[in-house]
Design an enzyme around this catalytic site. Structure first.
Site, PDB file in Angstrom:
ATOM      1  N   HIS A  39      82.891  75.380 -46.552  1.00  0.00           N
ATOM      2  CA  HIS A  39      81.826  74.830 -45.964  1.00  0.00           C
ATOM      3  C   HIS A  39      82.331  74.162 -44.576  1.00  0.00           C
ATOM      4  O   HIS A  39      81.592  73.731 -43.677  1.00  0.00           O
ATOM      5  CB  HIS A  39      81.342  73.558 -46.779  1.00  0.00           C
ATOM      6  CG  HIS A  39      79.916  73.320 -46.478  1.00  0.00           C
ATOM      7  ND1 HIS A  39      78.790  74.218 -46.092  1.00  0.00           N
ATOM      8  CD2 HIS A  39      79.224  72.229 -46.698  1.00  0.00           C
ATOM      9  CE1 HIS A  39      77.574  73.751 -45.994  1.00  0.00           C
ATOM     10  NE2 HIS A  39      77.645  72.389 -46.476  1.00  0.00           N
ATOM     11  N   ASN A  66      75.818  66.115 -43.778  1.00  0.00           N
ATOM     12  CA  ASN A  66      74.168  65.869 -43.642  1.00  0.00           C
ATOM     13  C   ASN A  66      73.801  64.991 -42.533  1.00  0.00           C
ATOM     14  O   ASN A  66      72.732  64.894 -42.011  1.00  0.00           O
ATOM     15  CB  ASN A  66      73.990  65.048 -44.955  1.00  0.00           C
ATOM     16  CG  ASN A  66      73.936  66.024 -46.211  1.00  0.00           C
ATOM     17  OD1 ASN A  66      74.495  66.970 -45.953  1.00  0.00           O
ATOM     18  ND2 ASN A  66      73.622  65.253 -47.223  1.00  0.00           N
ATOM     19  N   ASP A  70      79.009  77.696 -41.429  1.00  0.00           N
ATOM     20  CA  ASP A  70      79.209  78.557 -42.551  1.00  0.00           C
ATOM     21  C   ASP A  70      77.563  79.196 -42.721  1.00  0.00           C
ATOM     22  O   ASP A  70      76.656  78.427 -42.628  1.00  0.00           O
ATOM     23  CB  ASP A  70      79.652  78.059 -43.770  1.00  0.00           C
ATOM     24  CG  ASP A  70      78.829  77.029 -44.371  1.00  0.00           C
ATOM     25  OD1 ASP A  70      79.010  75.925 -43.402  1.00  0.00           O
ATOM     26  OD2 ASP A  70      78.370  76.853 -45.601  1.00  0.00           O
ATOM     27  N   ASN A  98      72.293  71.855 -44.349  1.00  0.00           N
ATOM     28  CA  ASN A  98      72.101  70.511 -44.072  1.00  0.00           C
ATOM     29  C   ASN A  98      72.750  70.045 -42.629  1.00  0.00           C
ATOM     30  O   ASN A  98      72.044  69.136 -42.060  1.00  0.00           O
ATOM     31  CB  ASN A  98      72.610  69.501 -45.028  1.00  0.00           C
ATOM     32  CG  ASN A  98      71.715  69.613 -46.170  1.00  0.00           C
ATOM     33  OD1 ASN A  98      70.425  69.564 -46.387  1.00  0.00           O
ATOM     34  ND2 ASN A  98      72.453  69.210 -47.588  1.00  0.00           N
TER      35      ASN A  98
END
Length: 205
Positions: free
Chosen positions: A19, A70, A95, A116
């Site tokens: 991520h 987020n 990603d 997100n």
């Protein structure tokens, strides 16, 4: 000001996660083009520098939001407003589950596709920023997605990840000049993606 935003999570716990490949790309770019020292501003870690292009150097800011994935858009939005930039001046590296490992696609605008960090960017700067989508493949089952993206890259994956990071950095003058199509082509020329793993579901759009 060209804002080169990497999406990821701060801290050593996350630094090698799939991520966090956006953070890795931004670091590779800042190192390749000898950006200045890292400093804390805009709720982010940033490095400033210039990218050479045929039309002259382009001032650029490499930014890694420290607000967790987020809330990535808060930092990028602050930087955009400070420099009076537009969404077209933002290139976000992140990603992409829906691209096979090592694939790379540039795109402007669109939805969040469940990401997100992208959703947060859309909320703070609008949808029309430029997206540098770095394929990490899909684990194949929905319930495996979270542990997969928050897991570290395996050693075997570094054979495509590290060349992709270098290519994103070396080819950046094309993106800095505004030619995203040429940038995408050059990244894939420098770092051809491996054959897709048939066990992993992925698509190219």
């Amino acid at each position: 000001m060209l804002i080169i935003a990497g999406l990821g999570n701060p801290g050593p716990k996350y630094q090698n996660n799939r991520h966090n490949i956006g953070f890795m790309a931004v670091d590779a770019i800042a190192d390749e083009w000898n950006f200045g020292p890292e400093r804390a501003i805009f709720q982010a870690k940033v490095r400033a520098g210039e990218i050479p292009t045929p039309n002259g150097p382009v001032k650029a800011l490499a930014i890694k939001p420290q607000t967790y994935m987020n809330e990535s858009g808060r930092a990028v939005g602050e930087a955009m407003r400070f420099y009076k930039s537009t969404p077209a001046d933002i290139v976000a590296f992140y990603d992409e589950l829906d691209l096979a490992e090592g694939r790379f696609r540039m795109k402007t605008g669109g939805g969040a596709a469940g990401h997100n960090g992208v959703r947060s960017l859309m909320a703070h700067v609008g949808p029309d920023f430029r997206r540098a989508r770095m394929g990490i493949g899909h684990p194949g089952q929905r319930e495996l997605v979270m542990p997969y993206v928050l897991g570290d890259f395996y050693k075997v994956e570094l054979t495509w990840r590290d060349p992709l990071l270098r290519a994103c950095a070396e080819a950046l003058p094309f993106a800095a000049a505004g030619d995203d199509e040429r940038y995408q082509a050059e990244v894939m020329r420098l770092a051809p993606s491996p054959k897709a793993d048939p066990r992993k579901a992925s698509r190219d759009d």
